[in-house]
Every structure is written in structure tokens, then in C-alpha cells.
Scaffold this motif. Structure first.
Motif, mmCIF file in Angstrom:
data_model
loop_
_atom_site.group_PDB
_atom_site.id
_atom_site.type_symbol
_atom_site.label_atom_id
_atom_site.label_comp_id
_atom_site.label_asym_id
_atom_site.label_seq_id
_atom_site.Cartn_x
_atom_site.Cartn_y
_atom_site.Cartn_z
ATOM 1 N N ASP A 127 0.818 -1.215 0.000
ATOM 2 C CA ASP A 127 0.000 0.000 0.000
ATOM 3 C C ASP A 127 0.848 1.260 0.000
ATOM 4 O O ASP A 127 0.518 2.266 -0.643
ATOM 5 C CB ASP A 127 -0.896 0.032 1.250
ATOM 6 C CG ASP A 127 -2.108 -0.862 1.084
ATOM 7 O OD1 ASP A 127 -2.267 -1.454 -0.011
ATOM 8 O OD2 ASP A 127 -2.888 -0.981 2.052
ATOM 9 N N ASP A 128 1.948 1.194 0.755
ATOM 10 C CA ASP A 128 2.830 2.362 0.825
ATOM 11 C C ASP A 128 3.540 2.596 -0.509
ATOM 12 O O ASP A 128 3.794 3.745 -0.894
ATOM 13 C CB ASP A 128 3.860 2.179 1.940
ATOM 14 C CG ASP A 128 3.218 2.254 3.322
ATOM 15 O OD1 ASP A 128 2.105 2.821 3.422
ATOM 16 O OD2 ASP A 128 3.814 1.743 4.290
ATOM 17 N N LEU A 129 3.844 1.502 -1.206
ATOM 18 C CA LEU A 129 4.462 1.652 -2.535
ATOM 19 C C LEU A 129 3.498 2.307 -3.516
ATOM 20 O O LEU A 129 3.897 3.117 -4.355
ATOM 21 C CB LEU A 129 4.882 0.291 -3.085
ATOM 22 C CG LEU A 129 6.309 -0.189 -2.842
ATOM 23 C CD1 LEU A 129 6.552 -1.467 -3.634
ATOM 24 C CD2 LEU A 129 7.356 0.855 -3.201
ATOM 25 N N VAL A 130 2.233 1.922 -3.410
ATOM 26 C CA VAL A 130 1.215 2.522 -4.274
ATOM 27 C C VAL A 130 1.111 4.023 -3.988
ATOM 28 O O VAL A 130 1.059 4.856 -4.906
ATOM 29 C CB VAL A 130 -0.151 1.819 -4.064
ATOM 30 C CG1 VAL A 130 -1.266 2.594 -4.763
ATOM 31 C CG2 VAL A 130 -0.086 0.389 -4.584
ATOM 32 N N ASP A 131 1.105 4.380 -2.705
ATOM 33 C CA ASP A 131 1.095 5.800 -2.322
ATOM 34 C C ASP A 131 2.319 6.536 -2.867
ATOM 35 O O ASP A 131 2.222 7.666 -3.350
ATOM 36 C CB ASP A 131 1.121 5.926 -0.792
ATOM 37 C CG ASP A 131 -0.282 5.989 -0.212
ATOM 38 O OD1 ASP A 131 -1.248 6.001 -0.999
ATOM 39 O OD2 ASP A 131 -0.395 6.020 1.025
ATOM 40 N N TYR A 132 3.457 5.881 -2.748
ATOM 41 C CA TYR A 132 4.702 6.492 -3.223
ATOM 42 C C TYR A 132 4.618 6.765 -4.722
ATOM 43 O O TYR A 132 5.018 7.824 -5.209
ATOM 44 C CB TYR A 132 5.882 5.570 -2.907
ATOM 45 C CG TYR A 132 7.217 6.133 -3.316
ATOM 46 C CD1 TYR A 132 7.950 6.941 -2.449
ATOM 47 C CD2 TYR A 132 7.752 5.877 -4.583
ATOM 48 C CE1 TYR A 132 9.174 7.475 -2.827
ATOM 49 C CE2 TYR A 132 8.972 6.413 -4.966
ATOM 50 C CZ TYR A 132 9.682 7.204 -4.085
ATOM 51 O OH TYR A 132 10.885 7.746 -4.467
ATOM 52 N N ASP A 133 4.084 5.812 -5.446
ATOM 53 C CA ASP A 133 3.951 5.972 -6.890
ATOM 54 C C ASP A 133 3.056 7.165 -7.233
ATOM 55 O O ASP A 133 3.346 7.949 -8.133
ATOM 56 C CB ASP A 133 3.363 4.694 -7.494
ATOM 57 C CG ASP A 133 3.214 4.800 -8.998
ATOM 58 O OD1 ASP A 133 4.249 4.931 -9.678
ATOM 59 O OD2 ASP A 133 2.076 4.782 -9.483
ATOM 60 N N ARG A 134 1.974 7.300 -6.463
ATOM 61 C CA ARG A 134 0.982 8.325 -6.746
ATOM 62 C C ARG A 134 1.432 9.708 -6.285
ATOM 63 O O ARG A 134 1.302 10.694 -7.001
ATOM 64 C CB ARG A 134 -0.326 7.949 -6.037
ATOM 65 C CG ARG A 134 -1.491 8.903 -6.263
ATOM 66 C CD ARG A 134 -2.789 8.346 -5.661
ATOM 67 N NE ARG A 134 -2.651 8.025 -4.239
ATOM 68 C CZ ARG A 134 -2.792 8.909 -3.243
ATOM 69 N NH1 ARG A 134 -3.086 10.163 -3.517
ATOM 70 N NH2 ARG A 134 -2.645 8.535 -1.969
ATOM 71 N N ARG A 135 1.977 9.774 -5.042
ATOM 72 C CA ARG A 135 2.288 11.079 -4.474
ATOM 73 C C ARG A 135 3.756 11.483 -4.658
ATOM 74 O O ARG A 135 4.102 12.654 -4.550
ATOM 75 C CB ARG A 135 1.962 11.094 -2.976
ATOM 76 C CG ARG A 135 0.489 10.754 -2.688
ATOM 77 C CD ARG A 135 0.050 11.296 -1.360
ATOM 78 N NE ARG A 135 0.765 10.673 -0.238
ATOM 79 C CZ ARG A 135 0.683 11.090 1.022
ATOM 80 N NH1 ARG A 135 -0.078 12.146 1.318
ATOM 81 N NH2 ARG A 135 1.332 10.474 1.983
ATOM 82 N N GLY A 136 4.622 10.473 -4.873
ATOM 83 C CA GLY A 136 6.045 10.778 -5.032
ATOM 84 C C GLY A 136 6.828 10.735 -3.740
ATOM 85 O O GLY A 136 8.024 11.021 -3.737
ATOM 86 N N PHE A 137 6.145 10.374 -2.646
ATOM 87 C CA PHE A 137 6.856 10.284 -1.370
ATOM 88 C C PHE A 137 6.087 9.391 -0.412
ATOM 89 O O PHE A 137 4.905 9.100 -0.618
ATOM 90 C CB PHE A 137 7.065 11.667 -0.746
ATOM 91 C CG PHE A 137 5.788 12.325 -0.276
ATOM 92 C CD1 PHE A 137 5.031 13.102 -1.142
ATOM 93 C CD2 PHE A 137 5.333 12.159 1.030
ATOM 94 C CE1 PHE A 137 3.847 13.701 -0.723
ATOM 95 C CE2 PHE A 137 4.158 12.770 1.457
ATOM 96 C CZ PHE A 137 3.411 13.532 0.584
ATOM 97 N N LEU A 138 6.797 8.954 0.621
ATOM 98 C CA LEU A 138 6.135 8.266 1.732
ATOM 99 C C LEU A 138 6.874 8.651 3.002
ATOM 100 O O LEU A 138 8.020 9.131 2.956
ATOM 101 C CB LEU A 138 6.136 6.747 1.522
ATOM 102 C CG LEU A 138 7.472 6.012 1.423
ATOM 103 C CD1 LEU A 138 8.029 5.628 2.793
ATOM 104 C CD2 LEU A 138 7.297 4.732 0.595
ATOM 105 N N THR A 139 6.207 8.481 4.130
ATOM 106 C CA THR A 139 6.839 8.813 5.408
ATOM 107 C C THR A 139 6.884 7.564 6.286
ATOM 108 O O THR A 139 6.071 6.647 6.130
ATOM 109 C CB THR A 139 6.065 9.929 6.147
ATOM 110 O OG1 THR A 139 4.709 9.505 6.317
ATOM 111 C CG2 THR A 139 6.078 11.227 5.364
ATOM 112 N N VAL A 140 7.850 7.528 7.176
ATOM 113 C CA VAL A 140 7.996 6.433 8.120
ATOM 114 C C VAL A 140 8.074 7.062 9.517
ATOM 115 O O VAL A 140 8.909 7.944 9.744
ATOM 116 C CB VAL A 140 9.281 5.620 7.849
ATOM 117 C CG1 VAL A 140 9.375 4.420 8.779
ATOM 118 C CG2 VAL A 140 9.342 5.184 6.389
ATOM 119 N N ASP A 141 7.183 6.648 10.404
ATOM 120 C CA ASP A 141 7.091 7.309 11.721
ATOM 121 C C ASP A 141 8.378 7.218 12.534
ATOM 122 O O ASP A 141 8.782 8.171 13.184
ATOM 123 C CB ASP A 141 5.949 6.691 12.545
ATOM 124 C CG ASP A 141 4.622 7.296 12.145
ATOM 125 O OD1 ASP A 141 4.626 8.281 11.385
ATOM 126 O OD2 ASP A 141 3.575 6.761 12.565
#
Lengths: 300, 300
Positions: free
Chosen positions: B41-55
Motif C-alpha cells: 500500500d505504501d508503494l502505491v502511495d509512493y507511486d501516486r504522491r512521489g513520497f512516503l513517510t515512516v514514523d
């Protein structure tokens, strides 16, 4: 040739050449009684934190008129040749237009409006007049910061305002968000006066209205205030308002977003607190930043 | 005497003397498969938004060691005489220290750590090496903004990085809050390349690392991107991380709070995307900002 006059004795000493002094506030924060538009709980908050917010002081339709008027003033070719229009330190974009209630009927009506003047009277416990009015545009993309300062520090030193008996009302003309350089306040900072280090240059206002470097707190005292009280960032929609004491330590970061953060800013002073000789020993600033004639506004 | 070499043909044209071109991205965003530490799911977000965060990418005890090491480097008298230490545009405070994985065993270990390198490999679908590493201090009180930019725009033009196949991982050494100049990203901006107007000055990096003025988007295209996608401000506690694509449009406002906003910043490039001749027709930047030798890090 120096235009300086004698420095006047005051408990609120600033523009020092020595260590900064921090002294307790001597005046009340709320001077009036419960008679007015501010609810008792909000007055208690104001006393404690030095500010209060109003979600919708002015309604959206009225704000549209105020916005148009503000942009008209910013683009006015005659005003552009005067000191009333202040530009950003590193570009020609308009940072502020001063004395808006004197050059515009729209703003003259607004400063006398009970929603604003009534709140000012209730807090200051007297009739009030406009010490200063302006619109701050804080343009998008390259809008620069306003460094931390207490307005009273300047008004006492450079304008001769005797006591902490003035209140500022800021009305949002655009949305104030978490990312477009909204005002930050240190709640509770209004209860101490932080003397600042550094002599006041001649005609300091010409520099300080673009980028203030004298009359700002030293790093240690700022860190101490923030450590004790924290920082509140004031966000709000169009038409929201911030009502804050003259001695609140406040400032704002830069704004690289495309969204201008434009606010009206009206300073009410008590008619019982008229300006005298500046305490910093400098000549008084011009009327467009500090009115010396007391014209009570609105009607009780 | 000009050091410029020939401008190279590319779909990603920038540093233009004419109207800026906006062209679609030609490369994938996620090059790898699902094998790695990032959840699908996080990879999909990364693809869409261009970034992801890790707490909490790095735990608090480890961050304390990283902080100490960062401050040691910033104060190191030998490093201070080199170009690795970059100061704020208007003060002597340290803004960044570059090449930290080459001058410190602590950071050499960190860049090879699977929590970082594993994520980079998973996104880029290959072995990876460090293109650039640094710590950004963004000091309190007078920390200046980083204007909007796409890192890839610079790496393509000034370093000769051929494709958008690099990822940056930023780890918070101090809390990143809403008021201390945290990074802002335009989600989705990684899917277009915004060509920039203006020729590249010689040894541009000496200026651009302090305050970037060439290689930044024009106001109209920035407003269009923000209008379409909005702005995400990335806040997070100590040890939190931001993983973002090389072509994300990002920037940050100034920081007048007393709280430094210090982040590690490690750029991983795919070993299949080595640097060539810069596309802007300028000489390559020095190794400390753009390594030209491919040393794969960590172990699969």
C-alpha cells in the motif's frame, strides 16, 4: 548632526548597549469591565495568553470588499510615490500599505465598526483611537519573515507610548494556513518586557518596516520565553481575526507558497495613553506609523 | 574563459532562455517489485504522491548518536576549511555539511543500513549507491528558506544524471514541526518535469547550496502545480523519515523559532543510472555534491 533628543527614564528600558533587561509588566492586561462583545471566558483567556481569536469577525461578503480596496491601494500610483507603501526587502512587491483608514473610506468605516472598536474599548476600558493602521500583504513565492518583536517595545521607544494600553486587531483577508507564513505568538509573553540590545539608527522605521533588526529580542531571552510558554501559530479562514496585546512577542516565517497571506492590522490605543516624547531618545516617527493626535473612533 | 561544454540533447530541457517547458515524466516511479521493507500500500502511495513517510525509521537512542556526530562534524575545525561545510546566506551559522558518509564511520554505517538502503533498492529495482549525503541544520532564529526545486532538475543539468531513478531519504534529527521550517512537498509533482528559465552561472553550486535562484520553477508553473495538487507539509518526530522521488517539487520556509530543524539527507541513485556529461553544458560539479564513482552500498 544627530536628531536624537534625550533618552527618557522608564521602567521599560530598551535599545541598550549592555545586557538586555527583562522586567515584569506593570499595567493590567484587561482594563475594562464585562460590558462589550467579548464573552467573559474569552476575556480571561486574553488576560492569560495575551490574545484571543474570533472565527468570523467579518463576513465573507464584506471581506471581498476589503480585499478589493486593499489591492486598489497597493496599486494606486499616487500612493506608490509616498512612504505609505512599503516594499519587500529584496523585491518590488508591496509588503504593507500604512494609514489605510486615512486614505480610504472603506477602512475608515471598518476601524469605527463596533465589532472592532467595541472589543478594543472593552479591553482598554476607555475610548480608543487608531494609533496605526495597515494592510500586510506577505506576498506568495518570496514573502519574507517578520522577525520576533513586541510592538510595544517600538511604540514605547520610538513613538513615546507611555503604557501597555493598546490592542491590535488583525483581520484575515486571505486564508492564514500552516504553510503561508501565519503569525506565531508566544502566549504569556505579554507579561514581561524584554529590553533589546542595540542603538536605534536615525529614521529607523524606513528599514524596520521592511526587515526589523533592532528592537528584537536576543536569542537567550527568546529561547527562555518559548521554553516556558511555547508557540501558538494563528491560522484561520478569511474574515477571522486575531486580537492581541501590544506587548505580545510575535513574528512570522517566510512564505514560499503561491498563496499570499494578507491581513489588515489596526492598532487601537487608549485615549488615556497618548504619545509623548519617545523614550529611546530618538525623534518621533511620522504620523502615518504613529498618530499623535487623538481622534476617538466609533460610538459607545 | 568559459568552462562550459556543449549542452546535451534531452527531453528534460532546463536552464532555458525562453519560455519554460513542462513535459511529462518518461520513467516509472517505482522500478522494483514488492520484495523489500515497504508495504505494498505504501508503494502505491509512493507511486501516486512521489513520497512516503515512516514514523520511526531510526530509534531514539540511535538518533542521539547521529545528532552528536552531526554536531561534531559541524564544529570540526578541519572540515570548516573545506567546501563540505556550507553556511547560511546571511550569517556564519552552518546550513549544511556534505559528504557525511565519506567523513564519518557513523554515517557510512547508516547509509548501508537495510532500513534505508533496502527501501532505496526496492523503489529503484537495482543495487544503489550514494549520489550525495548531507546534514541540513536549518538553525533556529535565522534559518533561511529553501526555495521550491526539483532535485532531479539540478542533478540532470549540472551532474549529468540521465534518468529519474534516484530516491532521497531524509531522517529527522530534531522534531520537524509546523513552525520550524519543515519540508513542504507538492504531491504528484514528480510526474512532470518543469524546465527552468535562466543560464547556469559558473560554479553555481557555491551559491545554490546557500540560496538557490537558478533552477527554480517560474511562478505560473508553480501556482499551477499547487493549484492542481496542493501542498503537504511533512512534520514528524525525531527519527521519522521522508522517502521521496528525485523529481518531487519541494521547499521549505524560514525558521525564526529557537528550534533548529536538522535532518540527514541521503540520496541513493540506481547503479544503472550513473552520471554522464551534464546536460546543461556546464562542467560537472565536484564529487562531494555528486559522486561519479559507483560504489554499491549494503547487501541484498
Amino acid at each position: 548632526m544627530s536628531l536624537a533628543t534625550a533618552r527618557r527614564a522608564t521602567a521599560y528600558r530598551s535599545r541598550l548597549d549592555s545586557e538586555p533587561l527583562v522586567v515584569p509588566r506593570r499595567e493590567p492586561v484587561v482594563w475594562g469591565d464585562l460590558d462589550g462583545p467579548i464573552a467573559p471566558d474569552d476575556l480571561v483567556d486574553y488576560d492569560r495568553r495575551g490574545f484571543l481569536t474570533v472565527d468570523q469577525l467579518v463576513d465573507t461578503g464584506e471581506v471581498a470588499v476589503l480585499q478589493d480596496e486593499a489591492f486598489r491601494l497597493a496599486a494606486d500610483p499616487e500612493l506608490a510615490t509616498t512612504e505609505l507603501v512599503v516594499r519587500e526587502p529584496d523585491s518590488d512587491q508591496v509588503r504593507s500599505v500604512f494609514d489605510i483608514h486615512r486614505v480610504s473610506d472603506v477602512f475608515a468605516d471598518l476601524v469605527a465598526d463596533e465589532r472592532l472598536a467595541g472589543r478594543a474599548r472593552q479591553i482598554l476600558g476607555s475610548e480608543v483611537y487608531v494609533h496605526q493602521s495597515r494592510v500586510n500583504f506577505k506576498p506568495g513565492y518570496r514573502g519574507r519573515e517578520f522577525y520576533w518583536h513586541s510592538d510595544f517595545e517600538t511604540w514605547h521607544g520610538e513613538d513615546g507610548m507611555p503604557a501597555m494600553r493598546a490592542v491590535s486587531i488583525s483581520v484575515a483577508l486571505t486564508e492564514n494556513t500552516e504553510v503561508n507564513g501565519s503569525v506565531m505568538i508566544i502566549p504569556g509573553s505579554h507579561r514581561v518586557f524584554v529590553g533589546c540590545v542595540g542603538a536605534t539608527p536615525e529614521r529607523h522605521y524606513r528599514q524596520s518596516l521592511r526587515s526589523q533588526q533592532v528592537g528584537v529580542p536576543d536569542d537567550d531571552n527568546l529561547a527562555r520565553l518559548v521554553g516556558e510558554h511555547g508557540i501558538c501559530q494563528i491560522t484561520g479562514g478569511v474574515g477571522s481575526a486575531l486580537v492581541f496585546d501590544s506587548n505580545c512577542m510575535h513574528g512570522s516565517n517566510s512564505n514560499i507558497t503561491p498563496f499570499a497571506r494578507s491581513n489588515l492590522f489596526i492598532v487601537y490605543n487608549s485615549v488615556d495613553n497618548p504619545l509623548g516624547t519617545p523614550f529611546a531618545g530618538t525623534p518621533p516617527r511620522p504620523e502615518f506609523v504613529a498618530h499623535r493626535t487623538v481622534h476617538p473612533v466609533g460610538r459607545r
